[in-house]
Design a protein around this motif. Structure first.
Motif, PDB file in Angstrom:
ATOM      1  N   LEU A   1       0.855  -1.191   0.000  1.00 24.80           N
ATOM      2  CA  LEU A   1       0.000   0.000   0.000  1.00 24.80           C
ATOM      3  C   LEU A   1       0.892   1.242   0.000  1.00 24.80           C
ATOM      4  CD1 LEU A   1      -2.501  -1.187   2.761  1.00 24.80           C
ATOM      5  CD2 LEU A   1      -2.839  -1.278   0.278  1.00 24.80           C
ATOM      6  N   PRO A   2       1.320   1.689  -1.168  1.00 22.43           N
ATOM      7  CA  PRO A   2       2.302   2.776  -1.235  1.00 22.43           C
ATOM      8  C   PRO A   2       1.820   4.103  -0.631  1.00 22.43           C
ATOM      9  CG  PRO A   2       1.450   2.259  -3.420  1.00 22.43           C
ATOM     10  CD  PRO A   2       0.910   1.221  -2.490  1.00 22.43           C
ATOM     11  N   ASP A   3       0.522   4.314  -0.548  1.00 27.96           N
ATOM     12  CA  ASP A   3       0.009   5.568   0.011  1.00 27.96           C
ATOM     13  C   ASP A   3      -0.250   5.499   1.516  1.00 27.96           C
ATOM     14  OD1 ASP A   3       0.088   6.755  -2.503  1.00 27.96           O
ATOM     15  OD2 ASP A   3      -1.960   6.116  -2.989  1.00 27.96           O
ATOM     16  N   ALA A   4      -0.065   4.327   2.102  1.00 29.07           N
ATOM     17  CA  ALA A   4      -0.313   4.171   3.538  1.00 29.07           C
ATOM     18  C   ALA A   4       0.786   4.873   4.334  1.00 29.07           C
ATOM     19  CB  ALA A   4      -0.353   2.699   3.907  1.00 29.07           C
ATOM     20  N   PRO A   5       0.395   5.523   5.423  1.00 32.00           N
ATOM     21  CA  PRO A   5       1.418   6.169   6.261  1.00 32.00           C
ATOM     22  C   PRO A   5       2.271   5.122   6.972  1.00 32.00           C
ATOM     23  CG  PRO A   5      -0.713   6.272   7.335  1.00 32.00           C
ATOM     24  CD  PRO A   5      -0.943   5.677   5.970  1.00 32.00           C
ATOM     25  N   GLY A   6       3.506   5.475   7.190  1.00 27.74           N
ATOM     26  CA  GLY A   6       4.403   4.588   7.914  1.00 27.74           C
ATOM     27  C   GLY A   6       4.226   4.753   9.407  1.00 27.74           C
ATOM     28  N   PRO A   7       4.915   3.945  10.181  1.00 33.23           N
ATOM     29  CA  PRO A   7       4.859   4.091  11.635  1.00 33.23           C
ATOM     30  C   PRO A   7       5.525   5.400  12.055  1.00 33.23           C
ATOM     31  CG  PRO A   7       6.352   2.320  11.007  1.00 33.23           C
ATOM     32  CD  PRO A   7       5.737   2.826   9.764  1.00 33.23           C
ATOM     33  N   GLY A   8       5.219   5.853  13.238  1.00 28.96           N
ATOM     34  CA  GLY A   8       5.792   7.093  13.748  1.00 28.96           C
ATOM     35  C   GLY A   8       7.295   7.021  13.935  1.00 28.96           C
ATOM     36  N   VAL A   9       7.912   8.177  13.883  1.00 27.85           N
ATOM     37  CA  VAL A   9       9.367   8.259  14.009  1.00 27.85           C
ATOM     38  C   VAL A   9       9.843   7.690  15.350  1.00 27.85           C
ATOM     39  CG1 VAL A   9      11.329   9.847  14.085  1.00 27.85           C
ATOM     40  CG2 VAL A   9       9.499  10.211  12.434  1.00 27.85           C
ATOM     41  N   GLY A  10       9.152   8.030  16.417  1.00 23.48           N
ATOM     42  CA  GLY A  10       9.543   7.524  17.738  1.00 23.48           C
ATOM     43  C   GLY A  10       9.456   6.013  17.817  1.00 23.48           C
ATOM     44  N   ALA A  11       8.394   5.453  17.249  1.00 25.26           N
ATOM     45  CA  ALA A  11       8.234   3.999  17.249  1.00 25.26           C
ATOM     46  C   ALA A  11       9.335   3.337  16.429  1.00 25.26           C
ATOM     47  CB  ALA A  11       6.863   3.616  16.708  1.00 25.26           C
ATOM     48  N   LEU A  12       9.678   3.947  15.296  1.00 26.96           N
ATOM     49  CA  LEU A  12      10.767   3.403  14.487  1.00 26.96           C
ATOM     50  C   LEU A  12      12.095   3.432  15.238  1.00 26.96           C
ATOM     51  CD1 LEU A  12      10.039   4.808  10.925  1.00 26.96           C
ATOM     52  CD2 LEU A  12      10.113   2.411  11.615  1.00 26.96           C
ATOM     53  N   ARG A  13      12.344   4.502  15.962  1.00 26.89           N
ATOM     54  CA  ARG A  13      13.590   4.590  16.747  1.00 26.89           C
ATOM     55  C   ARG A  13      13.664   3.476  17.781  1.00 26.89           C
ATOM     56  NH1 ARG A  13      13.089  10.849  17.399  1.00 26.89           N
ATOM     57  NH2 ARG A  13      14.116  11.512  15.498  1.00 26.89           N
ATOM     58  N   VAL A  14      12.551   3.243  18.459  1.00 27.21           N
ATOM     59  CA  VAL A  14      12.516   2.175  19.471  1.00 27.21           C
ATOM     60  C   VAL A  14      12.740   0.821  18.814  1.00 27.21           C
ATOM     61  CG1 VAL A  14      11.032   0.954  21.124  1.00 27.21           C
ATOM     62  CG2 VAL A  14      11.052   3.459  21.072  1.00 27.21           C
ATOM     63  N   ALA A  15      12.084   0.585  17.679  1.00 26.37           N
ATOM     64  CA  ALA A  15      12.210  -0.695  16.989  1.00 26.37           C
ATOM     65  C   ALA A  15      13.642  -0.927  16.509  1.00 26.37           C
ATOM     66  CB  ALA A  15      11.235  -0.762  15.812  1.00 26.37           C
ATOM     67  N   VAL A  16      14.254   0.093  15.934  1.00 28.60           N
ATOM     68  CA  VAL A  16      15.636  -0.048  15.452  1.00 28.60           C
ATOM     69  C   VAL A  16      16.586  -0.301  16.619  1.00 28.60           C
ATOM     70  CG1 VAL A  16      17.558   1.184  14.365  1.00 28.60           C
ATOM     71  CG2 VAL A  16      15.279   1.238  13.322  1.00 28.60           C
ATOM     72  N   ALA A  17      16.416   0.444  17.702  1.00 29.94           N
ATOM     73  CA  ALA A  17      17.273   0.246  18.877  1.00 29.94           C
ATOM     74  C   ALA A  17      17.096  -1.154  19.454  1.00 29.94           C
ATOM     75  CB  ALA A  17      16.966   1.296  19.943  1.00 29.94           C
ATOM     76  N   THR A  18      15.876  -1.647  19.479  1.00 35.72           N
ATOM     77  CA  THR A  18      15.604  -2.994  19.986  1.00 35.72           C
ATOM     78  C   THR A  18      16.260  -4.048  19.110  1.00 35.72           C
ATOM     79  OG1 THR A  18      13.507  -2.264  20.937  1.00 35.72           O
ATOM     80  CG2 THR A  18      13.772  -4.632  20.585  1.00 35.72           C
ATOM     81  N   MET A  19      16.092  -3.909  17.795  1.00 37.95           N
ATOM     82  CA  MET A  19      16.692  -4.880  16.878  1.00 37.95           C
ATOM     83  C   MET A  19      18.215  -4.812  16.910  1.00 37.95           C
ATOM     84  SD  MET A  19      14.121  -6.513  15.888  1.00 37.95           S
ATOM     85  CE  MET A  19      14.736  -7.515  14.564  1.00 37.95           C
ATOM     86  N   ASP A  20      18.772  -3.610  17.035  1.00 33.54           N
ATOM     87  CA  ASP A  20      20.222  -3.477  17.167  1.00 33.54           C
ATOM     88  C   ASP A  20      20.720  -4.174  18.432  1.00 33.54           C
ATOM     89  OD1 ASP A  20      20.514  -2.063  14.808  1.00 33.54           O
ATOM     90  OD2 ASP A  20      20.674  -0.098  15.783  1.00 33.54           O
ATOM     91  N   GLY A  21      19.979  -4.017  19.512  1.00 36.28           N
ATOM     92  CA  GLY A  21      20.353  -4.679  20.762  1.00 36.28           C
ATOM     93  C   GLY A  21      20.313  -6.187  20.653  1.00 36.28           C
ATOM     94  N   ILE A  22      19.307  -6.715  19.965  1.00 32.62           N
ATOM     95  CA  ILE A  22      19.209  -8.163  19.760  1.00 32.62           C
ATOM     96  C   ILE A  22      20.377  -8.643  18.905  1.00 32.62           C
ATOM     97  CG2 ILE A  22      17.862  -9.969  18.606  1.00 32.62           C
ATOM     98  CD1 ILE A  22      15.342  -8.393  19.512  1.00 32.62           C
TER      99      ILE A  22
END
Length: 55
Positions: A26-47
């Protein structure tokens, strides 16, 4: 023991991953929020860091 901040980071990461999966075609769908993305990236980096040290 799972601490509350870790639980919240896990839930946020799960939500981001599932959101991205659902809107992949769905190319027009909004992405997740910036804060949520930061948390997700930090979590995955930690794993990833823990797995790389375990090898």
């Amino acid at each position: 023991m799972l601490r509350v901040p870790d639980l919240l980071a896990t839930l946020t990461t799960e939500a981001v991953v599932h959101h991205l999966d659902l809107v992949l075609d769905l190319p027009d769908a909004p992405g997740p929020g910036v804060g949520a993305l930061r948390v997700a990236v930090a979590t995955m980096d930690g794993i990833a860091a823990r797995w790389s040290h375990a090898s």
